[in-house]
Design an enzyme around this catalytic site. Sequence first.
Site, PDB file in Angstrom:
ATOM      1  N   GLY A   1      23.533 -44.187 -18.071  1.00  0.00           N
ATOM      2  CA  GLY A   1      24.047 -42.751 -17.789  1.00  0.00           C
ATOM      3  C   GLY A   1      23.735 -41.993 -16.918  1.00  0.00           C
ATOM      4  O   GLY A   1      24.325 -40.903 -16.601  1.00  0.00           O
ATOM      5  N   ASP A   2      22.822 -42.456 -15.997  1.00  0.00           N
ATOM      6  CA  ASP A   2      22.671 -41.766 -14.730  1.00  0.00           C
ATOM      7  C   ASP A   2      22.456 -42.561 -13.635  1.00  0.00           C
ATOM      8  O   ASP A   2      21.407 -42.724 -12.846  1.00  0.00           O
ATOM      9  CB  ASP A   2      21.408 -40.941 -14.757  1.00  0.00           C
ATOM     10  CG  ASP A   2      21.284 -39.911 -13.697  1.00  0.00           C
ATOM     11  OD1 ASP A   2      22.037 -39.732 -12.777  1.00  0.00           O
ATOM     12  OD2 ASP A   2      20.282 -39.223 -13.446  1.00  0.00           O
ATOM     13  N   LEU A   3      23.352 -43.600 -13.478  1.00  0.00           N
ATOM     14  CA  LEU A   3      23.319 -44.756 -12.652  1.00  0.00           C
ATOM     15  C   LEU A   3      23.557 -44.760 -11.313  1.00  0.00           C
ATOM     16  O   LEU A   3      24.547 -45.340 -10.818  1.00  0.00           O
ATOM     17  CB  LEU A   3      24.057 -46.010 -13.409  1.00  0.00           C
ATOM     18  CG  LEU A   3      23.714 -47.572 -12.831  1.00  0.00           C
ATOM     19  CD1 LEU A   3      22.309 -47.703 -12.978  1.00  0.00           C
ATOM     20  CD2 LEU A   3      24.773 -48.580 -13.611  1.00  0.00           C
ATOM     21  N   TRP A   4      22.895 -43.708 -10.628  1.00  0.00           N
ATOM     22  CA  TRP A   4      23.019 -43.755  -9.333  1.00  0.00           C
ATOM     23  C   TRP A   4      21.974 -44.677  -8.550  1.00  0.00           C
ATOM     24  O   TRP A   4      21.263 -45.118  -9.326  1.00  0.00           O
ATOM     25  CB  TRP A   4      23.170 -42.305  -8.567  1.00  0.00           C
ATOM     26  CG  TRP A   4      21.460 -41.949  -8.675  1.00  0.00           C
ATOM     27  CD1 TRP A   4      20.868 -41.554  -9.831  1.00  0.00           C
ATOM     28  CD2 TRP A   4      20.754 -41.371  -7.605  1.00  0.00           C
ATOM     29  NE1 TRP A   4      19.632 -40.922  -9.529  1.00  0.00           N
ATOM     30  CE2 TRP A   4      19.787 -40.832  -8.169  1.00  0.00           C
ATOM     31  CE3 TRP A   4      20.793 -41.499  -6.241  1.00  0.00           C
ATOM     32  CZ2 TRP A   4      18.634 -40.302  -7.101  1.00  0.00           C
ATOM     33  CZ3 TRP A   4      19.870 -41.123  -5.484  1.00  0.00           C
ATOM     34  CH2 TRP A   4      18.615 -40.395  -5.904  1.00  0.00           C
TER      35      TRP A   4
ATOM     36  N   ASN B   1      18.048 -44.729  -9.173  1.00  0.00           N
ATOM     37  CA  ASN B   1      17.576 -45.221 -10.503  1.00  0.00           C
ATOM     38  C   ASN B   1      17.747 -46.698 -10.690  1.00  0.00           C
ATOM     39  O   ASN B   1      17.489 -47.141 -11.707  1.00  0.00           O
ATOM     40  CB  ASN B   1      18.318 -44.484 -11.366  1.00  0.00           C
ATOM     41  CG  ASN B   1      17.827 -42.912 -11.547  1.00  0.00           C
ATOM     42  OD1 ASN B   1      16.874 -42.615 -11.430  1.00  0.00           O
ATOM     43  ND2 ASN B   1      18.838 -42.136 -12.283  1.00  0.00           N
TER      44      ASN B   1
END
Length: 287
Positions: A191-194, A197
């Site tokens: 869900g916040d896969l930059w 992370n």
Amino acid sequence: MSAHESPGDLAVRLTGREAAGERRLSGTLTEVTLDDGRAVIVKRADGPDAARAEAAGLRWLAEAGAVPVPAVHGQEGDRLVLDRIRQGPPGAAAAARFGESLAALHAAGAPAFGAAPPGGPERASIGHAPLRNVPGADWPGWYAEHRVLPYLRLAVDGGTLRPAEAALLEEVCARLPYLAGPAEPPARLHGDLWNGNVLWGADGRTWLIDPAAHGGHRETDLAMLALFGCPHLDRVLDGYQRTAPLAAGWRDRVGLHQLFPLLVHTVLFGRGYAEQALDAARAALAH
């Protein structure tokens, strides 16, 4: 838990081990070395719901048995205690394995689009922006209502996007049923896969941290990974495609899935990301 309890004391209480050392890494992170040689991170989140959401998200991702995530030793109030991941250099072979593991994580599924992890709050966050995990029956309608339009409204209200520009993004939302590609079941997303992370571990594995986990479309995780860059991204995608091939036309839909993180960044960081969001909208409408 006392509000004045030190990170070391919290780590001792939640791990059941004695502390051999404590080192502040930032304003929100403290490394605590335990008496058995392991290290844990004591993290202070923006609030109890943020800490609870992160702990629930990590546990939900771990249940899939696909991509490794730090073990959660406990969460109390706005703090949680996690295993420390020792980092190494990124490598092509590790990237290919990461792609395979990410495909397996997505295939573990979710009860619905927008489903929160078990025990996680409906109102969570992505970075410092609010995030609501509200279930929806189909991805295009859910994505428009709960991932694009809320941040579009915030950007317009904040003066970062002009109303005439917002109309372009509203057109994308209206056409989502035709732009979204073949229907897929809800995937279990980080869900916040930059890239920040994604941790390349000293053990040769690729770990995920700081999720905004929910049920969503698997192309969204991949689009975010592409948006902010990732070492050996081509190898990641190759590994993914070998394991769970993406639907035809997925490359044309990357910008569509990037609208969500771009609008979040527009709200948080300003006009430069608004220009990128508008470019992504135009590209999505061109296909």
